[in-house]
Design a protein around this motif. Sequence first.
Motif, PDB file in Angstrom:
ATOM      1  N   UNK A  21       0.842  -1.200   0.000  1.00  0.00           N
ATOM      2  CA  UNK A  21       0.000   0.000   0.000  1.00  0.00           C
ATOM      3  C   UNK A  21       0.879   1.254   0.000  1.00  0.00           C
ATOM      4  N   UNK A  22       2.046   1.158   0.654  1.00  0.00           N
ATOM      5  CA  UNK A  22       2.926   2.322   0.706  1.00  0.00           C
ATOM      6  C   UNK A  22       3.453   2.671  -0.684  1.00  0.00           C
ATOM      7  N   UNK A  23       3.813   1.651  -1.451  1.00  0.00           N
ATOM      8  CA  UNK A  23       4.305   1.909  -2.808  1.00  0.00           C
ATOM      9  C   UNK A  23       3.227   2.591  -3.640  1.00  0.00           C
ATOM     10  N   UNK A  24       1.963   2.157  -3.474  1.00  0.00           N
ATOM     11  CA  UNK A  24       0.892   2.691  -4.307  1.00  0.00           C
ATOM     12  C   UNK A  24       0.392   4.050  -3.818  1.00  0.00           C
ATOM     13  N   UNK A  25       0.536   4.339  -2.518  1.00  0.00           N
ATOM     14  CA  UNK A  25      -0.086   5.566  -2.007  1.00  0.00           C
ATOM     15  C   UNK A  25       0.911   6.630  -1.566  1.00  0.00           C
ATOM     16  N   UNK A  26       2.146   6.242  -1.236  1.00  0.00           N
ATOM     17  CA  UNK A  26       3.115   7.235  -0.794  1.00  0.00           C
ATOM     18  C   UNK A  26       3.515   8.120  -1.981  1.00  0.00           C
ATOM     19  N   UNK A  27       3.197   9.446  -1.922  1.00  0.00           N
ATOM     20  CA  UNK A  27       3.449  10.286  -3.105  1.00  0.00           C
ATOM     21  C   UNK A  27       4.925  10.333  -3.503  1.00  0.00           C
ATOM     22  N   UNK A  28       5.830  10.170  -2.548  1.00  0.00           N
ATOM     23  CA  UNK A  28       7.252  10.198  -2.892  1.00  0.00           C
ATOM     24  C   UNK A  28       7.624   9.039  -3.799  1.00  0.00           C
ATOM     25  N   UNK A  29       6.937   7.915  -3.615  1.00  0.00           N
ATOM     26  CA  UNK A  29       7.297   6.726  -4.384  1.00  0.00           C
ATOM     27  C   UNK A  29       6.443   6.610  -5.635  1.00  0.00           C
ATOM     28  N   UNK A  30       5.118   6.776  -5.488  1.00  0.00           N
ATOM     29  CA  UNK A  30       4.244   6.548  -6.631  1.00  0.00           C
ATOM     30  C   UNK A  30       4.224   7.742  -7.581  1.00  0.00           C
ATOM     31  N   UNK A  31       4.593   8.939  -7.090  1.00  0.00           N
ATOM     32  CA  UNK A  31       4.546  10.145  -7.928  1.00  0.00           C
ATOM     33  C   UNK A  31       5.285   9.998  -9.243  1.00  0.00           C
ATOM     34  N   UNK A  32       6.625   9.828  -9.198  1.00  0.00           N
ATOM     35  CA  UNK A  32       7.383   9.771 -10.459  1.00  0.00           C
ATOM     36  C   UNK A  32       7.342   8.399 -11.111  1.00  0.00           C
ATOM     37  N   UNK A  33       6.578   7.477 -10.547  1.00  0.00           N
ATOM     38  CA  UNK A  33       6.613   6.095 -10.998  1.00  0.00           C
ATOM     39  C   UNK A  33       6.263   5.979 -12.492  1.00  0.00           C
ATOM     40  N   UNK A  34       5.223   6.717 -12.919  1.00  0.00           N
ATOM     41  CA  UNK A  34       4.715   6.532 -14.269  1.00  0.00           C
ATOM     42  C   UNK A  34       5.696   7.020 -15.331  1.00  0.00           C
ATOM     43  N   UNK A  35       6.265   8.224 -15.098  1.00  0.00           N
ATOM     44  CA  UNK A  35       7.245   8.762 -16.044  1.00  0.00           C
ATOM     45  C   UNK A  35       8.459   7.862 -16.158  1.00  0.00           C
ATOM     46  N   UNK A  36       8.917   7.385 -15.019  1.00  0.00           N
ATOM     47  CA  UNK A  36      10.073   6.489 -15.002  1.00  0.00           C
ATOM     48  C   UNK A  36       9.754   5.190 -15.723  1.00  0.00           C
ATOM     49  N   UNK A  37       8.514   4.708 -15.541  1.00  0.00           N
ATOM     50  CA  UNK A  37       8.102   3.467 -16.190  1.00  0.00           C
ATOM     51  C   UNK A  37       8.159   3.609 -17.710  1.00  0.00           C
TER      52      UNK A  37
END
Lengths: 546, 297
Positions: free
Chosen positions: A300-316
């Motif tokens: 849940x932390x990976x999906x909801x923590x803005x520090x982690x999930x924020x840049x996730x999509x661009x990096x992906x």
Amino acid sequence: MSTSLSGPGSAEEAPGRKPVRRGLPRTPRTARNHAPITATGLVVKVVLLGLVAGIAIWAAFPLVEAEHWVGLAILAATTAGLFYLYLSRRHIPAKYLVPGTIFLIAFQVFPVLYTASTAFTNFGDGHRGSKDDAIVAIQTSSVQQVPGSTEYSLSIATKGDPATGALVFLLSDPKTREVFAGDAGGLRKLDAGDVTVSPTGKITDAAGYTVLNFGQASGRSKDITDLVVPTAGGAVRSNGLSRAYEGKAVRAYDAGCDCVKDSETGKTWTADPANGSFVAADGERLAQGWKVNVGLKNFTRVLTDPDISGPFFGTLLWNFAFAIGSTGFTFLLGMAIALALHSPRMRGTNLYRVLLILPYAMPSFAMLLVWRDMFNTDFGLVNDLFGLDIDWFGGTWSARIAVLLVQLWLGYPYMFLVATGALQAIPRELTEATSVDGASPWQSFRAVTLPLLLVALSPLLIASFAYNFNNVNAILFTTEGGPFAPDNPTNGATDLLITYTYRLAFGAQGAEYGLATTVSIFIFAIVAIVAAISFSRTRKQEEVYS
Amino acid sequence: MSDAAAVANRARTGRSKGRWFAQVGWRHVVGVLAVAFSLFPILFVISAALNPLGTLSSTELLPTGASLENFTNLFQKTPFAHWFLNSLLLAGVASFASIFLSALAAYAFSRMRFAGRRVGLLALLLIQMFPQFLAIVAIFLIFTTVTDLWPVIGFNTPWGLFLLYMGTALGANTWLMKGFFDTLPKELDESATMDGASHAQVFFRIMLPLVAPILAVTGLLAFIGSINEFIIANVFLTEPNSKTLAVGMFGMVAGERNNNFGMFAAGTLLTAIPTVLVFQLLQRYIVSGLTAGAVKG
């Protein structure tokens, strides 16, 4: 370890193979043509099985000594299984698959599963061991010098390398003249004959230890300060580089209230089993915690923590571009060159091959570092040669292009090699036949060569994609993930998910293996889905061409 | 008249030149361009290795001087010889063993049909995709126990690493080989079986010689993979004399990059020598038309 060699194996009409897509009735088991039992086959089999038995016996002794019954049971079962498999006449496919599979399970599947299981824990810095370990650490780290505690003369020593080896305190008690060696495991009394004690009472030499000189010791002052030798009444700690004292623990664990009490301030920290740490009433946590299961909290932390999930999509997105680009460009270039050099009328192909393959022969991590210097803005070779003045690693797109260029250089010889290998396997009659039928070279390439190449190489392309998707070295040794936006120092333009995870997990705030593993499970899921889709598409090809 | 003859002559030679270029010549152009692309960074490394100053900032593309000082420093100031032998032993044994394991598995996957075949192939592909270095914590913990029980295959030994590398032996190599086995005509092993050969004889006497080209290619890939493996080896090998080239040389430029660059470049060149030699050795196996005419008529 063991190889499968079944000399006197039975010879069915086609060993282990059911007739596929052919209406032939299967030969009944009774109607066998026995292959002659060859002497060589028998000898090899006996020797190899003997070797397996020998290794098993050698491996069993330490297990028995350590009373590792589970390990011993696994060892016995494996050995028995191997004997059964290679002495029986059935299970022919297994005979060929088992040797590699044993290694695969022991050194790949098991570590991966073990790792995956930590995703459901808070394993990491401050949460490494059991609760008892945490209590010992809390008590020993709270040791303070109290009046009347023993003072020692201290020498710093190690059994390994003076700069990196684990430290040992060599202590001598000036009153009783007794000498001790102490490390994190506790205090051991030394034989007075094994040590040389200077007139000032300091130990200058001890059998089996390297005593650090003043320069070496001062270089490791942090390790020396951190080393606490637990004793019955408290612990021994260093006081400078040449004195040590035995102090009393100020904080002690009380099993009655399941809490830690500070005898000076009277403050208590109560155990919180959900988070694996001791927490005070005002919310203060002790740094030393223990490992507990936290369920799906990391996910849940990976999906909801803005520090982690924020840049996730661009990096992906960039991660996909990088993996597809690295694989695609290297394949196209490698295949084009392999085709160009694959001609019976070409002279000197061997020389070309040797020279072409050189980038692949160079150690890749070293060449990555060299490339990084070649892209240097001011005195880099790339700008010098082409008269450019580009700040390669400063701009988002130039950095990405640079990284892909390096990948192309490092990777295309590999693709050239496998494409050459696959081209060798295509019978020349096929292409000759197309040219007799009047097809242009391009048509025969499209209709005959490329499909056959892809059948052989598509699994490799998928594997290469998967490898590049998580190619840590390619990024860490060149751009280190940069360039970074000023407002986001944890996620750079060339970061792959894995380097980004790496920075999150092992970065400034200390190791968080549980969280890192969780993110890597996400990464794994993404790659696996992509690979499974591509793989299922190769199935049709295999049906057609096999 | 003579002019016309000359023109015709020129045209004829032009035509045959043009045909030569269309069939062979352009291939040489591609080859030369590719070689140039391949070689220029390597030239830079050679120039750095021969650079008497031995620093990064003073190195150009073409050698500015010739001194072997970097090489002598490398052997005197670092345990380079130890690293070299460790790497050679490890990569040699590991690549040979992993090729053998893959060939066994590829033969089964290509020539036999059994329950779980496709699942096994897919599983092989997926297992390889778990980011390996994130399992390093688990591997470290596992091998801490192994080192206690059997120090011979524990940390700071080449054998522990060798075992670990064997874990990945069935990866992409099996796939590559299976693809190659698939292209061999089935009539070969069928006719051998009809003549009374056992499955082991078919594999060792008939298949292995025929797949020599792919064994050579995958052997080379495995060798290079072991030589370049850094992350796991870096955890395993902490004693200076037990290190492999990758670990040892990385330590050399971790701190003093600019000043040690000459030594680093010299080490890079020496590291490349075994791989080039292995490629040379295997060159003669990579020849065309192995399977042509092998089928009984």
